[in-house]
Design an enzyme around this catalytic site. Structure first.
Site, PDB file in Angstrom:
ATOM      1  N   ARG A   1       0.797  -1.248   0.000  1.00 41.52           N
ATOM      2  CA  ARG A   1       0.000   0.000   0.000  1.00 41.52           C
ATOM      3  C   ARG A   1       0.817   1.281   0.000  1.00 41.52           C
ATOM      4  O   ARG A   1       0.244   2.359   0.170  1.00 41.52           O
ATOM      5  CB  ARG A   1      -0.968   0.035   1.193  1.00 41.52           C
ATOM      6  CG  ARG A   1      -1.953  -1.119   1.245  1.00 41.52           C
ATOM      7  CD  ARG A   1      -2.827  -1.179   0.028  1.00 41.52           C
ATOM      8  NE  ARG A   1      -3.924  -2.128   0.192  1.00 41.52           N
ATOM      9  CZ  ARG A   1      -4.507  -2.768  -0.823  1.00 41.52           C
ATOM     10  NH1 ARG A   1      -4.085  -2.568  -2.066  1.00 41.52           N
ATOM     11  NH2 ARG A   1      -5.503  -3.593  -0.605  1.00 41.52           N
TER      12      ARG A   1
ATOM     13  N   ASN B   1       0.193  -1.817  -7.574  1.00 43.42           N
ATOM     14  CA  ASN B   1      -1.012  -0.986  -7.742  1.00 43.42           C
ATOM     15  C   ASN B   1      -1.176   0.003  -6.597  1.00 43.42           C
ATOM     16  O   ASN B   1      -2.195   0.063  -5.919  1.00 43.42           O
ATOM     17  CB  ASN B   1      -2.267  -1.860  -7.876  1.00 43.42           C
ATOM     18  CG  ASN B   1      -2.536  -2.695  -6.631  1.00 43.42           C
ATOM     19  OD1 ASN B   1      -1.629  -2.983  -5.859  1.00 43.42           O
ATOM     20  ND2 ASN B   1      -3.786  -3.084  -6.439  1.00 43.42           N
TER      21      ASN B   1
ATOM     22  N   ASP C   1      -1.520  -6.121 -11.328  1.00 43.85           N
ATOM     23  CA  ASP C   1      -2.456  -6.764 -10.409  1.00 43.85           C
ATOM     24  C   ASP C   1      -3.423  -5.768  -9.785  1.00 43.85           C
ATOM     25  O   ASP C   1      -3.053  -4.670  -9.399  1.00 43.85           O
ATOM     26  CB  ASP C   1      -1.738  -7.501  -9.281  1.00 43.85           C
ATOM     27  CG  ASP C   1      -2.741  -8.127  -8.323  1.00 43.85           C
ATOM     28  OD1 ASP C   1      -3.687  -8.777  -8.809  1.00 43.85           O
ATOM     29  OD2 ASP C   1      -2.607  -7.942  -7.104  1.00 43.85           O
TER      30      ASP C   1
ATOM     31  N   HIS D   1      -3.616 -15.747  -7.973  1.00 45.43           N
ATOM     32  CA  HIS D   1      -4.852 -16.149  -7.280  1.00 45.43           C
ATOM     33  C   HIS D   1      -5.879 -16.924  -8.118  1.00 45.43           C
ATOM     34  O   HIS D   1      -6.988 -16.461  -8.351  1.00 45.43           O
ATOM     35  CB  HIS D   1      -5.516 -14.956  -6.599  1.00 45.43           C
ATOM     36  CG  HIS D   1      -5.570 -13.671  -7.385  1.00 45.43           C
ATOM     37  ND1 HIS D   1      -6.033 -13.612  -8.676  1.00 45.43           N
ATOM     38  CD2 HIS D   1      -5.231 -12.408  -7.042  1.00 45.43           C
ATOM     39  CE1 HIS D   1      -5.970 -12.359  -9.080  1.00 45.43           C
ATOM     40  NE2 HIS D   1      -5.488 -11.619  -8.129  1.00 45.43           N
TER      41      HIS D   1
ATOM     42  N   ASP E   1      -2.100 -12.869  -1.249  1.00 46.97           N
ATOM     43  CA  ASP E   1      -2.806 -11.693  -1.776  1.00 46.97           C
ATOM     44  C   ASP E   1      -3.220 -10.791  -0.608  1.00 46.97           C
ATOM     45  O   ASP E   1      -4.331 -10.262  -0.576  1.00 46.97           O
ATOM     46  CB  ASP E   1      -4.025 -12.114  -2.625  1.00 46.97           C
ATOM     47  CG  ASP E   1      -4.637 -10.943  -3.385  1.00 46.97           C
ATOM     48  OD1 ASP E   1      -4.056  -9.832  -3.373  1.00 46.97           O
ATOM     49  OD2 ASP E   1      -5.708 -11.143  -3.991  1.00 46.97           O
TER      50      ASP E   1
END
Ligand SMILES: [Zn+2]
Length: 449
Positions: A80, A110, A168, A248, A322
């Site tokens: 993050r 991301n 992703d 995933h 994930d």
């Protein structure tokens, strides 16, 4: 090559300890027995006979009845940072990893802004060298700002140290863009990790499309949204002789596609997450449904069984959490509006041990192997307990019962799918990159010899 050389970590004192009479299990290295694990200057110096390990000044850990495994490697973590440090950052995310028995992780790109330039990669690597308690590798985006249009400067990003590439969070919708990316991948190396879904088939879906979504009146994401994109990308990777990693996996149809692609010689690897291996879409009926909202969604029992079979036969070579921290504000809203994603680093081993190993669905050796299986697809050295290797060890008590969330989390976020569950099996000590990265507070280590 060691994890320290391959990835970035905060330097610290080298571990000197002896895990006395530990049950040592490293299936890949063919190690299975009771030993004194002697860690000297951050290396596995020796697997001595029980009670026979000697090392001057080393700390003695009485580990009789406890298990020492090669520490785990997670190729799919959302740290993050930059942009959403109120959810997680390098320091808290790697602390969570260490608490879960991990000695290395790969951070997804991301972020806000996404990791799309060499300067972004350099800045994150510097942060990891200041704050990371376990080695971290950084992925860069495939397309500029994850818009799915223009490719990033992949060669430059690799030179700056990007471990691989991924958009992703989003699929690469255009086959033409994907094909170009694969051409560059072949040139510059670095696996392309793929979040596979067809945006048109997924639409505004918020859970698996099936009887449960119909009963709840929620928009569904069909399994074929995932499997058709994997089939497309496997065909493109074969055509370009390039290398892809599917993130995933959630559906039986996807497993079939990956298995067929592997049989045809495509360079494809795959991961599954603990939540897809342990849960089904029935969870969405629960009062706390928001805890079970993730993308891809939880699917049918038959999908879960297909993932387990694939884990066994090697179609899925690794488990990836994930780990997707979210602030409660983004979860304490109606199900349709809740953010996708759950945390997983601190609970992966215990959850899978409780749900799959204890009932005899898979054996402990397979779990341990798959939890470290995420390194190889990204050319990261696999953690091992073989003498001479850098010390990357997870010491676990398989009998310890604990309630998730009771003592809080190392992660800055608490959106764990395991919250409130009682799990059996706990990480006591993690040695990562030759340093003691974690010790469970309630577990007292021994005295200096
Ligand atoms: Zn994803």
């Amino acid at each position: 090559m060691s994890l320290t050389e391959a990835l970035d970590v905060r330097p610290g004192p080298a571990a000197n300890l002896i895990l006395r009479r530990a049950t040592v299990l490293d299936p890949v290295a063919g190690i299975d027995g009771v030993h004194d694990v002697v860690v000297r200057d951050g290396e596995i110096a020796e697997l001595a006979g029980p009670g026979e390990g000697r090392s001057e000044g080393a700390e003695i850990v009485e580990a009789e009845g406890m298990h020492a495994f090669p520490a785990f490697f997670d190729p799919h973590v959302h740290l993050r940072t930059p942009g959403h440090e109120h959810k997680e950052d390098v320091e808290t995310g790697t602390r969570a990893a260490a608490a879960g028995g991990y000695c290395g992780i790969l951070a997804m790109a991301n972020t806000e802004p996404p990791v799309s330039s060499a300067a972004d990669v350099a800045a994150l690597r510097e942060q990891a060298r200041a704050d990371a308690s376990v080695p971290v590798g950084f992925m860069a985006t495939v397309t500029r700002d994850m818009k799915g249009e223009e490719l990033t400067e992949m060669v430059e990003l690799r030179e700056a140290g990007a471990v691989g590439f991924t958009d992703d969070g989003l699929p690469i919708a255009s086959a033409r863009v994907m094909l170009r990316a694969l051409q560059y991948q072949r040139l510059c190396g670095g696996t392309i990790a793929l979040h596979e879904e067809d945006p048109e088939l997924s639409g505004a879906g918020v859970m698996h499309e099936g009887p449960v979504s119909a009963a709840l009146g929620l928009a569904g994401v069909p399994s074929v949204s995932e499997s058709t994109m994997i089939a497309r990308d496997a065909a493109l990777a074969a055509y370009e002789n390039a290398r892809i990693h599917v993130q995933h996996l959630s559906a039986a149809e996807s497993v079939d596609v990956v298995r067929a692609a592997k049989a045809a010689g495509v360079q494809i690897s795959a991961e599954a997450s603990p939540h897809h291996l342990c849960l089904t879409d029935e969870e969405v009926r629960s009062l706390d449904a928001r805890r079970f909202k993730m993308n891809p969604p939880l699917r049918r029992e038959s999908d879960r069984q297909a993932l387990i079979a694939a884990l066994r036969d090697g179609t899925i070579e690794c488990i990836a959490t994930d780990h997707a921290p979210h602030h409660l504000d983004e979860k304490e809203v109606p199900f349709e509006q809740a953010a996708f994603g759950v945390t997983g680093l601190e609970t992966a081993f215990a959850a899978l041990h409780t749900e799959l190993v204890m009932p005899g669905v898979i054996d402990l050796g397979l779990l341990v192997e798959r939890l470290a299986g995420g390194a190889a697809p990204f050319d990261v050295p696999r953690p091992t307990l073989a003498p001479g290797a850098e010390a990357n060890v997870a010491l676990c008590d398989l009998a310890a019962e604990w309630t998730v969330g009771e003592d809080g989390y190392e992660s800055r976020s608490s959106n764990s799918w395991c919250e409130g569950r009682t799990l059996t099996g706990r990480v006591l000590v993690t040695v990562a990159a030759g340093q003691v990265a974690f010790r469970l507070r309630s577990f007292s280590l021994g005295v200096a010899s």
